[in-house]
Design a protein around this motif. Structure first.
Motif, short mmCIF file in Angstrom:
data_model
loop_
_atom_site.label_atom_id
_atom_site.label_comp_id
_atom_site.label_asym_id
_atom_site.label_seq_id
_atom_site.Cartn_x
_atom_site.Cartn_y
_atom_site.Cartn_z
N LYS A 2 0.83 -1.20 0.00
CA LYS A 2 0.00 0.00 0.00
C LYS A 2 0.87 1.25 0.00
CE LYS A 2 -1.90 1.28 3.87
NZ LYS A 2 -2.79 1.33 5.06
N GLU A 3 1.94 1.22 0.77
CA GLU A 3 2.81 2.40 0.85
C GLU A 3 3.44 2.71 -0.50
OE1 GLU A 3 1.83 1.07 4.73
OE2 GLU A 3 2.71 -0.05 3.06
N GLU A 4 3.89 1.67 -1.21
CA GLU A 4 4.48 1.89 -2.53
C GLU A 4 3.45 2.50 -3.48
OE1 GLU A 4 6.31 -0.65 -6.31
OE2 GLU A 4 5.80 -1.67 -4.43
N LEU A 5 2.23 2.01 -3.44
CA LEU A 5 1.17 2.55 -4.29
C LEU A 5 0.88 4.01 -3.93
CD1 LEU A 5 -1.19 2.60 -6.23
CD2 LEU A 5 -2.51 1.25 -4.59
N LEU A 6 0.81 4.32 -2.64
CA LEU A 6 0.51 5.69 -2.24
C LEU A 6 1.60 6.66 -2.67
CD1 LEU A 6 -1.02 5.14 1.32
CD2 LEU A 6 -2.22 5.79 -0.78
N VAL A 7 2.85 6.23 -2.58
CA VAL A 7 3.94 7.09 -3.04
C VAL A 7 3.76 7.42 -4.51
CG1 VAL A 7 6.41 7.17 -3.55
CG2 VAL A 7 5.63 6.38 -1.33
N GLN A 8 3.52 6.40 -5.33
CA GLN A 8 3.35 6.64 -6.76
C GLN A 8 2.11 7.49 -7.05
OE1 GLN A 8 3.86 3.44 -9.50
NE2 GLN A 8 5.58 2.56 -8.40
N ALA A 9 1.07 7.30 -6.25
CA ALA A 9 -0.15 8.09 -6.44
C ALA A 9 0.10 9.57 -6.14
CB ALA A 9 -1.26 7.56 -5.54
N ILE A 10 0.88 9.85 -5.10
CA ILE A 10 1.18 11.24 -4.75
C ILE A 10 2.03 11.88 -5.83
CG2 ILE A 10 2.39 12.71 -3.08
CD1 ILE A 10 1.58 10.57 -0.94
N VAL A 11 3.03 11.15 -6.32
CA VAL A 11 3.85 11.67 -7.41
C VAL A 11 3.00 11.88 -8.65
CG1 VAL A 11 5.80 11.16 -8.94
CG2 VAL A 11 5.95 10.61 -6.50
N TYR A 12 2.10 10.94 -8.93
CA TYR A 12 1.18 11.07 -10.06
C TYR A 12 0.32 12.33 -9.94
CZ TYR A 12 -3.13 10.07 -12.71
OH TYR A 12 -4.22 10.15 -13.54
N GLY A 13 -0.10 12.64 -8.71
CA GLY A 13 -0.93 13.83 -8.50
C GLY A 13 -0.18 15.12 -8.72
N ARG A 14 1.13 15.10 -8.54
CA ARG A 14 1.96 16.27 -8.83
C ARG A 14 2.38 16.22 -10.28
NH1 ARG A 14 4.57 18.96 -4.95
NH2 ARG A 14 4.83 20.39 -6.68
N ASN A 15 1.45 16.56 -11.18
CA ASN A 15 1.67 16.33 -12.60
C ASN A 15 2.36 17.47 -13.32
OD1 ASN A 15 -0.37 18.17 -12.58
ND2 ASN A 15 -1.91 16.85 -13.50
N ALA A 16 2.82 18.49 -12.59
CA ALA A 16 3.55 19.58 -13.24
C ALA A 16 4.92 19.06 -13.68
CB ALA A 16 3.72 20.75 -12.29
N PRO A 17 5.29 19.25 -14.94
CA PRO A 17 6.57 18.72 -15.41
C PRO A 17 7.75 19.44 -14.78
CG PRO A 17 5.56 20.12 -17.08
CD PRO A 17 4.56 19.96 -15.99
N ASP A 18 8.79 18.67 -14.47
CA ASP A 18 10.01 19.26 -13.93
C ASP A 18 10.87 19.79 -15.06
OD1 ASP A 18 9.69 18.75 -11.15
OD2 ASP A 18 10.08 16.63 -11.54
N LEU A 19 11.60 20.86 -14.78
CA LEU A 19 12.59 21.35 -15.73
C LEU A 19 13.84 20.48 -15.64
CD1 LEU A 19 12.18 25.13 -14.92
CD2 LEU A 19 11.68 24.11 -17.13
N THR A 20 14.55 20.36 -16.74
CA THR A 20 15.82 19.65 -16.72
C THR A 20 16.91 20.59 -16.21
OG1 THR A 20 16.43 20.29 -18.98
CG2 THR A 20 15.05 18.33 -18.72
N ASP A 21 18.05 20.00 -15.81
CA ASP A 21 19.18 20.83 -15.37
C ASP A 21 19.59 21.81 -16.46
OD1 ASP A 21 19.13 19.48 -13.01
OD2 ASP A 21 20.84 18.19 -13.45
N GLU A 22 19.61 21.33 -17.70
CA GLU A 22 20.01 22.20 -18.80
C GLU A 22 19.04 23.36 -18.97
OE1 GLU A 22 21.00 21.95 -23.61
OE2 GLU A 22 20.33 20.18 -22.52
#
Length: 205
Positions: free
Chosen positions: A63-83
């Motif tokens: 359950k914990e592994e699923l919840l982690v992925q669900a929280i990351v999934y909910g933060r759907n704003a794309p990250d910028l790359t280092d470049e």
């Protein structure tokens, strides 16, 4: 029957159904925000997603592994790359970062999720730690990178502390999401926070 999952009849090696994955992640995210870790179960997630429990267990080991992925999934704003942090015009990078912050503040659905996530640092530290490794630390490093660039380009004092500035900004945004709703403009609030931490000008694209 509508919503019945027949995943247990699929042959081994068949590709996973992305629609089922998204339904499970959305259900897990909703239940976590409503009930927290202890109030959420695999059975409840499967029922809300409209799939069999076996379908969930085949995809996530706990359950914990699923919840982690669900929280990351909910933060759907794309990250910028280092470049991108270093090479895109600063106003463009800045606008994308501020846009992400204003969207987060304006979305009142994030407040209960954030409250549950913060609470889990004491009751289920492994959940928050996993989320931090998967998403939080990367976003923090991106913020520090952006502040350092602002210092180099003269938008912040040369003796500014990038880590402290990022922590002040994040703390202010968390507070703004968790307190009762206000009627001030979200973008204007973000601008006030940035000026208070020392930005001499707010870049515009």
């Amino acid at each position: 029957m509508a919503g019945r999952d027949t995943g247990e009849l699929k042959t081994a090696g068949r590709p996973r159904d992305p629609e089922a994955d998204e339904a499970i992640l959305r259900a897990a995210l909703e239940l976590f925000a409503e009930r927290g870790v202890d109030g959420t179960s695999i059975e409840q997630i499967a029922k809300r997603a409209g799939v069999a429990r076996l379908t969930v267990y085949r995809r996530w080991s706990s359950k914990e592994e699923l919840l982690v992925q669900a929280i990351v999934y909910g933060r759907n704003a794309p990250d910028l790359t280092d470049e991108e942090y270093d090479t895109l015009p600063y106003p463009e990078v800045f606008a994308r970062m501020v846009g992400t912050m204003t969207d987060a503040i304006a979305d009142r659905r994030l407040a209960p999720l954030l409250a549950q996530l913060i609470g889990s640092t004491f009751s289920h530290p492994e959940l928050f730690d996993a989320f931090w490794r998967a998403s939080g630390s990367k976003r923090r490093e991106g913020g520090i990178r952006l502040v350092r660039r602002a210092i180099r380009e003269g938008m912040l004092p040369p003796d500014a502390d990038p880590e402290v500035i990022v922590e002040i900004i994040v703390g202010a945004l968390f507070y703004r999401m968790l307190v009762p709703p206000r009627h001030d403009d979200v973008l204007e609030y973000v601008g006030r926070v940035l000026r208070q931490v020392g930005f001499r000008e707010i870049p515009t694209p």
